[in-house]
Write a protein that holds these residues in place. Sequence first.
Motif, PDB file in Angstrom:
ATOM      1  N   PHE A 124       0.878  -1.044   0.205  1.00 32.71           N
ATOM      2  CA  PHE A 124       0.187  -0.018  -0.089  1.00 32.71           C
ATOM      3  C   PHE A 124       0.975   1.369   0.003  1.00 32.71           C
ATOM      4  O   PHE A 124       0.354   2.381   0.302  1.00 32.71           O
ATOM      5  CB  PHE A 124      -0.852   0.103   1.233  1.00 32.71           C
ATOM      6  CG  PHE A 124      -1.979  -0.930   1.213  1.00 32.71           C
ATOM      7  CD1 PHE A 124      -2.647  -1.510   0.190  1.00 32.71           C
ATOM      8  CD2 PHE A 124      -2.312  -1.649   2.415  1.00 32.71           C
ATOM      9  CE1 PHE A 124      -3.878  -2.279   0.242  1.00 32.71           C
ATOM     10  CE2 PHE A 124      -2.959  -2.692   2.504  1.00 32.71           C
ATOM     11  CZ  PHE A 124      -4.062  -2.998   1.573  1.00 32.71           C
TER      12      PHE A 124
ATOM     13  N   GLY B 202     -10.674   8.927   0.319  1.00 33.55           N
ATOM     14  CA  GLY B 202      -9.347   9.068   0.717  1.00 33.55           C
ATOM     15  C   GLY B 202      -8.358   9.600   0.211  1.00 33.55           C
ATOM     16  O   GLY B 202      -7.151   9.587   0.355  1.00 33.55           O
ATOM     17  N   SER B 203      -8.595  10.342  -0.905  1.00 31.09           N
ATOM     18  CA  SER B 203      -7.789  11.020  -1.933  1.00 31.09           C
ATOM     19  C   SER B 203      -6.980  12.039  -1.242  1.00 31.09           C
ATOM     20  O   SER B 203      -7.540  12.418  -0.139  1.00 31.09           O
ATOM     21  CB  SER B 203      -8.406  11.549  -3.153  1.00 31.09           C
ATOM     22  OG  SER B 203      -7.518  12.416  -3.759  1.00 31.09           O
ATOM     23  N   THR B 204      -5.608  12.076  -1.736  1.00 30.42           N
ATOM     24  CA  THR B 204      -4.890  13.412  -0.983  1.00 30.42           C
ATOM     25  C   THR B 204      -5.209  14.552  -1.399  1.00 30.42           C
ATOM     26  O   THR B 204      -4.728  15.638  -0.771  1.00 30.42           O
ATOM     27  CB  THR B 204      -3.347  13.098  -1.655  1.00 30.42           C
ATOM     28  OG1 THR B 204      -3.255  13.122  -2.843  1.00 30.42           O
ATOM     29  CG2 THR B 204      -2.764  11.875  -1.097  1.00 30.42           C
TER      30      THR B 204
ATOM     31  N   THR C 257      -4.810   4.817  -6.791  1.00 35.49           N
ATOM     32  CA  THR C 257      -4.447   6.222  -7.341  1.00 35.49           C
ATOM     33  C   THR C 257      -4.864   5.993  -8.941  1.00 35.49           C
ATOM     34  O   THR C 257      -5.206   5.112  -9.244  1.00 35.49           O
ATOM     35  CB  THR C 257      -3.130   6.416  -7.041  1.00 35.49           C
ATOM     36  OG1 THR C 257      -2.906   8.002  -7.531  1.00 35.49           O
ATOM     37  CG2 THR C 257      -2.232   5.571  -7.779  1.00 35.49           C
TER      38      THR C 257
ATOM     39  N   ASP D 173       4.314   3.755   1.310  1.00 37.10           N
ATOM     40  CA  ASP D 173       4.940   4.280   2.533  1.00 37.10           C
ATOM     41  C   ASP D 173       5.656   3.096   3.007  1.00 37.10           C
ATOM     42  O   ASP D 173       5.810   2.906   4.227  1.00 37.10           O
ATOM     43  CB  ASP D 173       3.957   4.543   3.621  1.00 37.10           C
ATOM     44  CG  ASP D 173       2.836   5.824   2.840  1.00 37.10           C
ATOM     45  OD1 ASP D 173       3.606   6.779   2.137  1.00 37.10           O
ATOM     46  OD2 ASP D 173       1.805   5.666   2.834  1.00 37.10           O
TER      47      ASP D 173
ATOM     48  N   GLN E  69       3.596   5.201  -5.268  1.00 36.85           N
ATOM     49  CA  GLN E  69       2.518   4.591  -4.488  1.00 36.85           C
ATOM     50  C   GLN E  69       2.921   2.934  -4.306  1.00 36.85           C
ATOM     51  O   GLN E  69       4.125   2.900  -3.985  1.00 36.85           O
ATOM     52  CB  GLN E  69       1.120   4.739  -5.064  1.00 36.85           C
ATOM     53  CG  GLN E  69       0.878   6.031  -4.492  1.00 36.85           C
ATOM     54  CD  GLN E  69       0.882   7.357  -5.515  1.00 36.85           C
ATOM     55  OE1 GLN E  69       0.846   6.821  -6.993  1.00 36.85           O
ATOM     56  NE2 GLN E  69       1.334   8.411  -5.066  1.00 36.85           N
TER      57      GLN E  69
ATOM     58  N   LEU F 131      -2.144  -0.289  -4.756  1.00 40.69           N
ATOM     59  CA  LEU F 131      -2.832   1.278  -5.318  1.00 40.69           C
ATOM     60  C   LEU F 131      -2.766   1.492  -6.687  1.00 40.69           C
ATOM     61  O   LEU F 131      -3.134   2.702  -7.319  1.00 40.69           O
ATOM     62  CB  LEU F 131      -2.137   2.255  -4.477  1.00 40.69           C
ATOM     63  CG  LEU F 131      -2.211   2.339  -3.004  1.00 40.69           C
ATOM     64  CD1 LEU F 131      -1.563   3.338  -2.512  1.00 40.69           C
ATOM     65  CD2 LEU F 131      -3.761   2.448  -2.525  1.00 40.69           C
TER      66      LEU F 131
ATOM     67  N   VAL G 261      -3.078   4.592   3.649  1.00 40.70           N
ATOM     68  CA  VAL G 261      -3.687   5.871   3.794  1.00 40.70           C
ATOM     69  C   VAL G 261      -4.791   5.910   3.193  1.00 40.70           C
ATOM     70  O   VAL G 261      -4.898   5.303   2.053  1.00 40.70           O
ATOM     71  CB  VAL G 261      -2.872   6.948   3.424  1.00 40.70           C
ATOM     72  CG1 VAL G 261      -2.986   8.370   3.967  1.00 40.70           C
ATOM     73  CG2 VAL G 261      -1.157   6.671   3.626  1.00 40.70           C
TER      74      VAL G 261
HETATM   75  P1  IMP Z   1      -4.917  10.339  -4.858  1.00 36.11           P
HETATM   76  O1  IMP Z   1      -4.075   9.388  -6.024  1.00 36.11           O
HETATM   77  O2  IMP Z   1      -4.509  11.573  -4.161  1.00 36.11           O
HETATM   78  O3  IMP Z   1      -6.664  10.418  -5.529  1.00 36.11           O
HETATM   79  O4  IMP Z   1      -5.045   9.081  -3.856  1.00 36.11           O
HETATM   80  C1  IMP Z   1      -5.731   7.996  -4.296  1.00 36.11           C
HETATM   81  C2  IMP Z   1      -5.445   6.977  -2.588  1.00 36.11           C
HETATM   82  O5  IMP Z   1      -3.864   6.557  -2.856  1.00 36.11           O
HETATM   83  C3  IMP Z   1      -5.702   7.486  -1.417  1.00 36.11           C
HETATM   84  O6  IMP Z   1      -6.213   6.490  -0.624  1.00 36.11           O
HETATM   85  C4  IMP Z   1      -4.427   7.945  -0.995  1.00 36.11           C
HETATM   86  O7  IMP Z   1      -4.284   8.016   0.455  1.00 36.11           O
HETATM   87  C5  IMP Z   1      -3.405   7.005  -1.707  1.00 36.11           C
HETATM   88  N1  IMP Z   1      -2.197   7.406  -1.910  1.00 36.11           N
HETATM   89  C6  IMP Z   1      -1.827   8.627  -2.756  1.00 36.11           C
HETATM   90  N2  IMP Z   1      -0.378   8.753  -2.679  1.00 36.11           N
HETATM   91  C7  IMP Z   1      -0.027   7.671  -1.778  1.00 36.11           C
HETATM   92  C8  IMP Z   1       1.429   7.575  -1.113  1.00 36.11           C
HETATM   93  O8  IMP Z   1       2.574   8.190  -1.762  1.00 36.11           O
HETATM   94  N3  IMP Z   1       1.450   6.600  -0.292  1.00 36.11           N
HETATM   95  C9  IMP Z   1       0.328   6.075   0.246  1.00 36.11           C
HETATM   96  N4  IMP Z   1      -0.991   6.057  -0.242  1.00 36.11           N
HETATM   97  C10 IMP Z   1      -1.009   7.069  -1.156  1.00 36.11           C
END
Ligand code: IMP
Length: 379
Positions: free
Chosen positions: A15, A131-133, A209, A17, A194, A198, A242
């Motif tokens: 996932f 839960g997007s950033t 993502t 990190d 990521q 993901l 996350v």
């Molecule tokens: P988004 O790409 O910002 O829309 O996020 C989509 C999903 O990917 C969410 O659950 C975020 O928390 C997770 N996510 C995005 N970037 C990271 C990362 O660098 N590490 C871990 N989770 C991430």
Amino acid sequence: MKVSDKNIAVFGAVFGDESKARVTNYFSKSYRYTVRFGGSSNAGCTFYYKGKKVVRHLIPAADFSIIENKAFLGSGMVINPDELLSEIKETIDTYSDSSLKVGERIIIDPDAFVIKQEYLEEDKNNIKSFGSTGKGVSVAYRDKIYRKGTKILDLIKDSDPVILKLKELGVQFKFAHELYDDFIKSSILYQGVQAVMLDINAGTYPYVTSGDCTAGGIFNSGFGFAMPSKIYGVAKCYSSRVGEGPFPTELFGNEAEHLRKIGAEFGATTGRPRRVGWLVLPMLKYAIKRASITDLVLTKLDVLESYGEIKLCTRYSNLDRDPASGSDFFNVIPEYKSFNSWDSRESIDDYLKYIEDYIGINISYFTYGLSDKDFMART
Ligand code: IMP
């Protein structure tokens, strides 16, 4: 470190990190180019330089103190120009020595797409649901696919003020194809973003993502001629996530709080507390096969040092076959195998050997602490 592979890649295996940036930074000392092929500033990449914590989001985790090293931001990325400018300034400051000419060693593919300011507002809706950033990543990829996107190339043509400032800092704009000869001659380290679970195709859709987190992204960014011969997957000896989505071994209450605290599991991009739990071997095995990972790096073993019992999820009681898709990880019930505390190198080796036998590839390195000497090769 001895490097025999000309081009390699480092991906998050579960996932994210998982200390992928630290692994990338460590390997980057031996590679001329460190290349990001996808993703955006949603990624939080943390490593240490001269004992100081460095967090990057867009710029690859290359070690710029080595004058020959360069970083390339590939066409699969979506980039917020303001964030790019401030991160490049920060990166130049990290090295403080102007003779290193860090700006000139950062190259951006003009085919990368732009995150527009209005995308940030629209992405706010996804913060709650997925839960997007909230960095506008999904909206930028949507517009790219919908053929309404804006490329960095368009900003260059318009002499956008941010592009002019980047040029003043020495930043170069070159298509991957223009550097073909140099890439063929050099060595390349691809830094994934990521993690496999993901990934838009391989992950737990829709809780993923929007970009590529596997080697498909390397090919799609124009690097098919320099594919990696080794693909390192990076996993922690426990898991964190996350945002929303399935997490079969998630811990709650005091147990979660304790692990989160000793593992420092707070988002590098958003500061959010990460969900934490045990490592899931059926998921790791699926990710390894799905993303053609050839070698594993298992990180943060020191975090579980104080545990009397260390658990691994080895199967799901309500799934009597190997998971075959990201969709297989919803509503599964984990079963665990327990290991005694790590009181010797031997007990760590037993644990690593069990994982290797399960996943079918070698754990080439593991980390037991933050310094380079705690980055241990196994063979
Ligand atoms: P988004 O790409 O910002 O829309 O996020 C989509 C999903 O990917 C969410 O659950 C975020 O928390 C997770 N996510 C995005 N970037 C990271 C990362 O660098 N590490 C871990 N989770 C991430």
